[in-house]
Design a protein around this motif. Structure first.
Motif, PDB file in Angstrom:
ATOM      1  N   VAL A  41       0.844  -1.191   0.000  1.00  0.00           N
ATOM      2  CA  VAL A  41       0.000   0.000   0.000  1.00  0.00           C
ATOM      3  C   VAL A  41       0.878   1.238   0.000  1.00  0.00           C
ATOM      4  O   VAL A  41       1.801   1.351   0.801  1.00  0.00           O
ATOM      5  CB  VAL A  41      -0.928   0.021   1.241  1.00  0.00           C
ATOM      6  CG1 VAL A  41      -1.685   1.334   1.334  1.00  0.00           C
ATOM      7  CG2 VAL A  41      -1.884  -1.148   1.219  1.00  0.00           C
ATOM      8  N   ILE A  42       0.593   2.164  -0.916  1.00  0.00           N
ATOM      9  CA  ILE A  42       1.200   3.487  -0.892  1.00  0.00           C
ATOM     10  C   ILE A  42       0.195   4.389  -0.201  1.00  0.00           C
ATOM     11  O   ILE A  42      -0.933   4.550  -0.662  1.00  0.00           O
ATOM     12  CB  ILE A  42       1.513   3.991  -2.304  1.00  0.00           C
ATOM     13  CG1 ILE A  42       2.546   3.077  -2.960  1.00  0.00           C
ATOM     14  CG2 ILE A  42       2.012   5.434  -2.245  1.00  0.00           C
ATOM     15  CD1 ILE A  42       2.801   3.394  -4.416  1.00  0.00           C
ATOM     16  N   LEU A  43       0.611   4.959   0.906  1.00  0.00           N
ATOM     17  CA  LEU A  43      -0.260   5.769   1.752  1.00  0.00           C
ATOM     18  C   LEU A  43       0.112   7.235   1.567  1.00  0.00           C
ATOM     19  O   LEU A  43       1.209   7.647   1.929  1.00  0.00           O
ATOM     20  CB  LEU A  43      -0.101   5.330   3.208  1.00  0.00           C
ATOM     21  CG  LEU A  43      -0.933   6.012   4.267  1.00  0.00           C
ATOM     22  CD1 LEU A  43      -2.415   5.805   4.000  1.00  0.00           C
ATOM     23  CD2 LEU A  43      -0.568   5.468   5.635  1.00  0.00           C
ATOM     24  N   ASN A  44      -0.796   8.024   0.995  1.00  0.00           N
ATOM     25  CA  ASN A  44      -0.554   9.430   0.749  1.00  0.00           C
ATOM     26  C   ASN A  44      -1.334  10.232   1.789  1.00  0.00           C
ATOM     27  O   ASN A  44      -2.566  10.191   1.816  1.00  0.00           O
ATOM     28  CB  ASN A  44      -0.993   9.803  -0.666  1.00  0.00           C
ATOM     29  CG  ASN A  44      -0.572  11.189  -1.055  1.00  0.00           C
ATOM     30  OD1 ASN A  44      -0.497  12.089  -0.233  1.00  0.00           O
ATOM     31  ND2 ASN A  44      -0.296  11.374  -2.338  1.00  0.00           N
ATOM     32  N   LEU A  45      -0.619  10.976   2.625  1.00  0.00           N
ATOM     33  CA  LEU A  45      -1.241  11.759   3.694  1.00  0.00           C
ATOM     34  C   LEU A  45      -1.150  13.259   3.434  1.00  0.00           C
ATOM     35  O   LEU A  45      -1.227  14.058   4.369  1.00  0.00           O
ATOM     36  CB  LEU A  45      -0.577  11.423   5.038  1.00  0.00           C
ATOM     37  CG  LEU A  45      -0.672   9.972   5.470  1.00  0.00           C
ATOM     38  CD1 LEU A  45       0.061   9.761   6.789  1.00  0.00           C
ATOM     39  CD2 LEU A  45      -2.110   9.542   5.598  1.00  0.00           C
ATOM     40  N   GLY A 100       5.356  -6.716   8.594  1.00  0.00           N
ATOM     41  CA  GLY A 100       5.706  -6.059   7.349  1.00  0.00           C
ATOM     42  C   GLY A 100       6.718  -4.951   7.580  1.00  0.00           C
ATOM     43  O   GLY A 100       7.354  -4.864   8.629  1.00  0.00           O
ATOM     44  N   VAL A 101       6.873  -4.104   6.579  1.00  0.00           N
ATOM     45  CA  VAL A 101       7.834  -3.001   6.639  1.00  0.00           C
ATOM     46  C   VAL A 101       7.099  -1.696   6.354  1.00  0.00           C
ATOM     47  O   VAL A 101       6.317  -1.606   5.406  1.00  0.00           O
ATOM     48  CB  VAL A 101       8.963  -3.200   5.595  1.00  0.00           C
ATOM     49  CG1 VAL A 101       9.923  -2.024   5.603  1.00  0.00           C
ATOM     50  CG2 VAL A 101       9.700  -4.496   5.850  1.00  0.00           C
ATOM     51  N   PHE A 102       7.369  -0.698   7.179  1.00  0.00           N
ATOM     52  CA  PHE A 102       6.802   0.632   7.004  1.00  0.00           C
ATOM     53  C   PHE A 102       7.934   1.538   6.542  1.00  0.00           C
ATOM     54  O   PHE A 102       8.929   1.696   7.234  1.00  0.00           O
ATOM     55  CB  PHE A 102       6.223   1.131   8.333  1.00  0.00           C
ATOM     56  CG  PHE A 102       5.592   2.484   8.252  1.00  0.00           C
ATOM     57  CD1 PHE A 102       6.316   3.627   8.548  1.00  0.00           C
ATOM     58  CD2 PHE A 102       4.280   2.627   7.885  1.00  0.00           C
ATOM     59  CE1 PHE A 102       5.730   4.874   8.481  1.00  0.00           C
ATOM     60  CE2 PHE A 102       3.673   3.863   7.828  1.00  0.00           C
ATOM     61  CZ  PHE A 102       4.405   4.994   8.112  1.00  0.00           C
ATOM     62  N   SER A 103       7.791   2.122   5.351  1.00  0.00           N
ATOM     63  CA  SER A 103       8.863   2.942   4.781  1.00  0.00           C
ATOM     64  C   SER A 103       8.347   4.330   4.450  1.00  0.00           C
ATOM     65  O   SER A 103       7.246   4.485   3.928  1.00  0.00           O
ATOM     66  CB  SER A 103       9.385   2.309   3.490  1.00  0.00           C
ATOM     67  OG  SER A 103       9.793   0.991   3.717  1.00  0.00           O
ATOM     68  N   ARG A 104       9.186   5.324   4.731  1.00  0.00           N
ATOM     69  CA  ARG A 104       8.856   6.702   4.381  1.00  0.00           C
ATOM     70  C   ARG A 104       9.426   6.976   2.993  1.00  0.00           C
ATOM     71  O   ARG A 104      10.615   6.818   2.759  1.00  0.00           O
ATOM     72  CB  ARG A 104       9.452   7.681   5.387  1.00  0.00           C
ATOM     73  CG  ARG A 104       9.207   9.137   5.058  1.00  0.00           C
ATOM     74  CD  ARG A 104       9.955  10.060   5.992  1.00  0.00           C
ATOM     75  NE  ARG A 104       9.535   9.887   7.353  1.00  0.00           N
ATOM     76  CZ  ARG A 104       8.603  10.647   7.954  1.00  0.00           C
ATOM     77  NH1 ARG A 104       8.029  11.607   7.286  1.00  0.00           N
ATOM     78  NH2 ARG A 104       8.267  10.424   9.189  1.00  0.00           N
ATOM     79  N   ILE A 105       8.581   7.402   2.083  1.00  0.00           N
ATOM     80  CA  ILE A 105       9.016   7.766   0.741  1.00  0.00           C
ATOM     81  C   ILE A 105       9.289   9.267   0.679  1.00  0.00           C
ATOM     82  O   ILE A 105      10.280   9.709   0.123  1.00  0.00           O
ATOM     83  CB  ILE A 105       7.953   7.380  -0.316  1.00  0.00           C
ATOM     84  CG1 ILE A 105       7.618   5.888  -0.227  1.00  0.00           C
ATOM     85  CG2 ILE A 105       8.404   7.761  -1.702  1.00  0.00           C
ATOM     86  CD1 ILE A 105       8.771   4.960  -0.442  1.00  0.00           C
ATOM     87  N   SER A 106       8.393  10.052   1.267  1.00  0.00           N
ATOM     88  CA  SER A 106       8.570  11.501   1.397  1.00  0.00           C
ATOM     89  C   SER A 106       7.890  11.916   2.694  1.00  0.00           C
ATOM     90  O   SER A 106       7.451  11.068   3.473  1.00  0.00           O
ATOM     91  CB  SER A 106       7.976  12.227   0.185  1.00  0.00           C
ATOM     92  OG  SER A 106       6.570  12.183   0.221  1.00  0.00           O
ATOM     93  N   ASP A 107       7.774  13.219   2.921  1.00  0.00           N
ATOM     94  CA  ASP A 107       7.130  13.684   4.152  1.00  0.00           C
ATOM     95  C   ASP A 107       5.668  13.270   4.236  1.00  0.00           C
ATOM     96  O   ASP A 107       5.140  13.063   5.322  1.00  0.00           O
ATOM     97  CB  ASP A 107       7.226  15.211   4.262  1.00  0.00           C
ATOM     98  CG  ASP A 107       8.643  15.662   4.553  1.00  0.00           C
ATOM     99  OD1 ASP A 107       9.443  14.844   5.064  1.00  0.00           O
ATOM    100  OD2 ASP A 107       8.962  16.840   4.257  1.00  0.00           O
ATOM    101  N   ASP A 108       5.008  13.139   3.087  1.00  0.00           N
ATOM    102  CA  ASP A 108       3.582  12.841   3.058  1.00  0.00           C
ATOM    103  C   ASP A 108       3.241  11.455   2.534  1.00  0.00           C
ATOM    104  O   ASP A 108       2.088  11.048   2.586  1.00  0.00           O
ATOM    105  CB  ASP A 108       2.848  13.856   2.175  1.00  0.00           C
ATOM    106  CG  ASP A 108       2.938  15.268   2.713  1.00  0.00           C
ATOM    107  OD1 ASP A 108       3.000  15.428   3.947  1.00  0.00           O
ATOM    108  OD2 ASP A 108       2.942  16.208   1.896  1.00  0.00           O
ATOM    109  N   VAL A 109       4.210  10.718   2.016  1.00  0.00           N
ATOM    110  CA  VAL A 109       3.936   9.448   1.358  1.00  0.00           C
ATOM    111  C   VAL A 109       4.715   8.331   2.036  1.00  0.00           C
ATOM    112  O   VAL A 109       5.918   8.467   2.304  1.00  0.00           O
ATOM    113  CB  VAL A 109       4.296   9.517  -0.150  1.00  0.00           C
ATOM    114  CG1 VAL A 109       4.013   8.194  -0.829  1.00  0.00           C
ATOM    115  CG2 VAL A 109       3.522  10.638  -0.827  1.00  0.00           C
ATOM    116  N   PHE A 110       4.017   7.230   2.303  1.00  0.00           N
ATOM    117  CA  PHE A 110       4.606   6.086   2.984  1.00  0.00           C
ATOM    118  C   PHE A 110       4.287   4.817   2.207  1.00  0.00           C
ATOM    119  O   PHE A 110       3.272   4.738   1.517  1.00  0.00           O
ATOM    120  CB  PHE A 110       4.050   5.969   4.408  1.00  0.00           C
ATOM    121  CG  PHE A 110       4.272   7.205   5.223  1.00  0.00           C
ATOM    122  CD1 PHE A 110       5.433   7.370   5.951  1.00  0.00           C
ATOM    123  CD2 PHE A 110       3.322   8.216   5.246  1.00  0.00           C
ATOM    124  CE1 PHE A 110       5.653   8.519   6.684  1.00  0.00           C
ATOM    125  CE2 PHE A 110       3.522   9.362   5.980  1.00  0.00           C
ATOM    126  CZ  PHE A 110       4.694   9.519   6.706  1.00  0.00           C
TER     127      PHE A 110
END
Length: 139
Positions: free
Chosen positions: A79-83, A107-117
């Motif tokens: 899941v790509i989570l956009n906040l 699972g693994v929780f990864s930060r892609i950017s400040d708003d996207v995980f």
């Protein structure tokens, strides 16, 4: 008689429970019921080796919308989570929930950017290409 003895006694299968009437039992010892050794056999593949067919992207703006991504992640999909549309107080609650969800399902929780995980199930690995340096998405 002890507790375990009583359980063991109830678990014993009696021969009379499996009594067959004439004609109820079919003898499959004849060779015609067995496949020949020349039969084509497809090798068994592990489910983990199958590529993921889809990745879910979800824009969540409030905590009440977490079910939108939680069900998909629980079903084994990345899941790509956009906040980007969430308020700061809501963002903290959503991130805490997502971290707990990833931890609970290994699972693994990864930060892609400040708003996207990126929430990655344990059956999916992340490969990074395009640079000699490894990317650390889990900042």
């Amino acid at each position: 008689m002890g507790f375990l003895d009583r359980i063991n006694q109830k678990a014993v299968v009696e021969d009379e429970d499996f009594a067959y009437e004439d004609g109820d039992f079919v003898d499959y010892t004849d060779e015609e019921y067995f496949e020949s050794e020349d039969a084509d056999v497809t090798p068994i593949r592990s489910v983990a080796n199958v590529d993921i067919a889809r990745i879910v992207t979800v824009w969540v703006s409030s905590y009440k919308d977490i079910k939108d991504f939680a069900v998909e992640y629980r079903n084994g999909l990345p899941v790509i989570l956009n906040l980007s549309e969430a308020a700061d107080n809501e963002r903290a609650r959503i991130v805490d929930f997502a971290l707990g969800l990833c931890f609970g399902l290994e699972g693994v929780f990864s930060r892609i950017s400040d708003d996207v995980f990126l929430l990655t199930p344990h059956s999916v690995s992340i490969d990074s290409r395009g640079s000699d340096d490894e990317h650390d998405f889990a900042r």
